[in-house]
Enzyme design. Structure first.
Site, PDB file in Angstrom:
ATOM      1  N   PHE A 175     -11.206  12.959 -22.953  1.00  0.00           N
ATOM      2  CA  PHE A 175     -10.802  11.765 -22.219  1.00  0.00           C
ATOM      3  C   PHE A 175     -10.705  10.523 -23.101  1.00  0.00           C
ATOM      4  O   PHE A 175      -9.976   9.572 -22.796  1.00  0.00           O
ATOM      5  CB  PHE A 175     -11.758  11.508 -21.054  1.00  0.00           C
ATOM      6  CG  PHE A 175     -13.048  10.821 -21.406  1.00  0.00           C
ATOM      7  CD1 PHE A 175     -13.199   9.451 -21.228  1.00  0.00           C
ATOM      8  CD2 PHE A 175     -14.142  11.537 -21.880  1.00  0.00           C
ATOM      9  CE1 PHE A 175     -14.387   8.812 -21.531  1.00  0.00           C
ATOM     10  CE2 PHE A 175     -15.331  10.919 -22.190  1.00  0.00           C
ATOM     11  CZ  PHE A 175     -15.455   9.539 -22.012  1.00  0.00           C
ATOM     12  N   LYS A 176     -11.413  10.534 -24.237  1.00  0.00           N
ATOM     13  CA  LYS A 176     -11.390   9.362 -25.117  1.00  0.00           C
ATOM     14  C   LYS A 176      -9.983   9.060 -25.644  1.00  0.00           C
ATOM     15  O   LYS A 176      -9.674   7.923 -25.998  1.00  0.00           O
ATOM     16  CB  LYS A 176     -12.342   9.569 -26.294  1.00  0.00           C
ATOM     17  CG  LYS A 176     -13.755  10.033 -25.925  1.00  0.00           C
ATOM     18  CD  LYS A 176     -14.557   8.957 -25.248  1.00  0.00           C
ATOM     19  CE  LYS A 176     -15.956   9.439 -24.869  1.00  0.00           C
ATOM     20  NZ  LYS A 176     -16.857   9.596 -26.001  1.00  0.00           N
TER      21      LYS A 176
END
Length: 465
Positions: free
Chosen positions: A110-111
């Protein structure tokens, strides 16, 4: 839009300065002086947007006229062109479970959603305004590789990423150390992620060093990361609700550093119809204990199957304290002084009531994590990563909930194999990692050692000119 420090010790700054500073000069975190509000008609309109257009709509009010609208649109389009799914962050149905997949970026976590944009913002602002930037960050798993892939090869930028030696999954480590670009510098510290985070904060709080070496932040202390992550809460709501402003959705958020769930909190403050925000933690349950008791007290860091959440002191918690106490920097400073002096802070009963209105929280053990991976796979054939499994397990009994899938399961082969007896098929971005050449410095977990390494590396490579 102006930005202020959670500790009240600086004059307001603009968006560009907030992005480049990362951490305020008084040691506080930067937050917007006001949070834009979204009305029902806007929500209906946003619900049908493609992700990139929605990102522009959500982010633009926080920037104002500092970046022309078309320039911002170009940066956003470029940032998400590398994602493998046309929706960028799709919501999928896994046997009745609604999963927000956040792992379709170049490092399968998700980063990427925030750090692909942040890397392009850095490059744009440096080209426009001049200067250089030396990024220093710490990772508990996914931030490091996402940051590296966000800035690798970019002009005017060097990137130093600290990770705890031998405490990441093999895949997570191998996503970082084979990146041999001249501007990328991996550092394995002989300690924990909390040690790395402490070192990074100490370097940023050394104002002389920060100024001389043009330090910038990619950890979620950087406001732009929170802002970018806010977008997918709006996107998921639009896909699940059909754009009905009266339909409230709950979210289960696996979190250790409080950044992702704070992004959800920000979205709700903007007007997103959120029912419950569930903080899902592993055995490192300081955030769960805070929601249940009102006391925030650090303990031992335990190694778990969900290593990106093996954190005790959550960086973004300070931002929440600021809004919890009605944007009063004096109250934040007093609480942080208590934490520094005694190792804990405690909020009043009325503030605790507000915390419980803002969040639910649950801690999930490793055996429960494995059981959830197994149950979900047997029920639907869908494979969860251990972090996502923590969120799914914590959300049991919660109706109309979207669970955030924070990483591709192939990043955690050992845990998945233990749970279901097979390995998840890796996406193209994770194939062949173990055969690549690597480069990584090994250092003691001290500020002095890391500072000396940065000085020596930049002197050798000319990163200050």
């Amino acid at each position: 839009m102006n930005y202020v420090s959670t500790r009240g010790g600086i004059v307001p700054v603009g968006f560009a300065d907030a992005v480049m500073m990362g951490l305020a000069t008084d040691g506080g975190l930067l937050v917007p002086a006001e949070v834009p509000r979204v009305d029902a008609e806007t929500l209906r309109h946003w619900a049908g947007m493609r992700f990139q257009d929605l990102a522009h709509a959500v982010i633009a009010p926080y920037i104002g006229d500092e970046i022309p609208g078309e320039d911002l649109r170009t940066l956003i389009e470029r940032s998400y062109a590398s994602f493998s799914h046309p929706e960028v962050t799709p919501v999928v149905n896994a046997g009745g479970l609604q999963v927000l997949e956040l792992f379709h970026g170049p490092t399968a976590a998700f980063k990427d959603v925030a750090l692909q944009l942040l890397g392009n913002l850095f490059e744009y602002l440096l080209k426009r305004d001049g200067g250089r930037l030396n990024i220093v960050g710490a990772t508990s798993g996914d931030t490091g590789s996402a940051a590296i892939y966000g800035v690798r090869g970019k002009d005017r930028i060097h990137c130093f990423i600290l990770h705890p030696q031998r405490l990441l999954s093999h895949v997570q480590e191998r996503q970082m150390t084979p990146v041999l670009d001249a501007n990328v510098h991996n550092i394995a510290i002989r300690g924990t992620f909390d040690d790395g985070q402490r070192i990074v904060k100490a370097l940023f709080n050394d104002l002389g060093f920060k100024s001389e070496y043009h330090l910038g932040a990619v950890n979620s202390i950087n406001w732009a990361r929170i802002l970018a992550q806010t977008v997918y809460f709006f996107y998921a709501w639009g896909r699940v609700s059909g754009g009905d402003p009266d339909r409230r959705i709950s979210f289960s958020v696996p979190t250790g550093n409080f950044g992702d769930v704070f992004a959800g909190h920000l979205a709700r403050r903007m007007g997103l119809p959120v029912d419950r925000l569930l903080i899902a933690t592993n055995r490192n349950d300081i955030l769960t204990r805070f929601v249940h008791t009102g006391q925030y007290a650090a303990g031992e860091v335990y190694q778990t199957l969900s290593p990106a959440m093996d954190i005790q002191l959550a960086s973004n918690f300070e931002r929440y304290l600021y809004f919890l106490h009605d944007q009063d920097p004096a109250a934040v400073r007093a609480l942080l002084d208590d934490l520094t002096r005694t190792g804990r802070l405690t909020v009043t009963d009325d503030r605790l009531a507000q915390v419980r209105a803002d969040f639910d929280a649950a801690a999930v053990s490793d055996p429960e994590t494995l059981e959830q991976i197994r149950e979900t796979y047997e029920h639907s054939g869908y494979i969860l990563c251990p972090h996502t499994a923590v969120g799914v397990r914590a959300a049991r009994g919660l109706a109309n909930v979207v669970c955030l899938a924070t990483a591709h399961p192939a990043k955690f082969v050992e845990a998945v194999r233990e749970a279901i007896g097979r390995e998840p098929p890796p996406p193209p971005s994770l194939q062949g990692l173990m055969e690549k050449e690597t480069r990584c410095a090994e250092l003691d977990a001290t500020t002095e050692a890391v500072e000396a390494h940065i000085r020596d590396t930049l002197a050798r490579l000319g990163g200050l000119a």
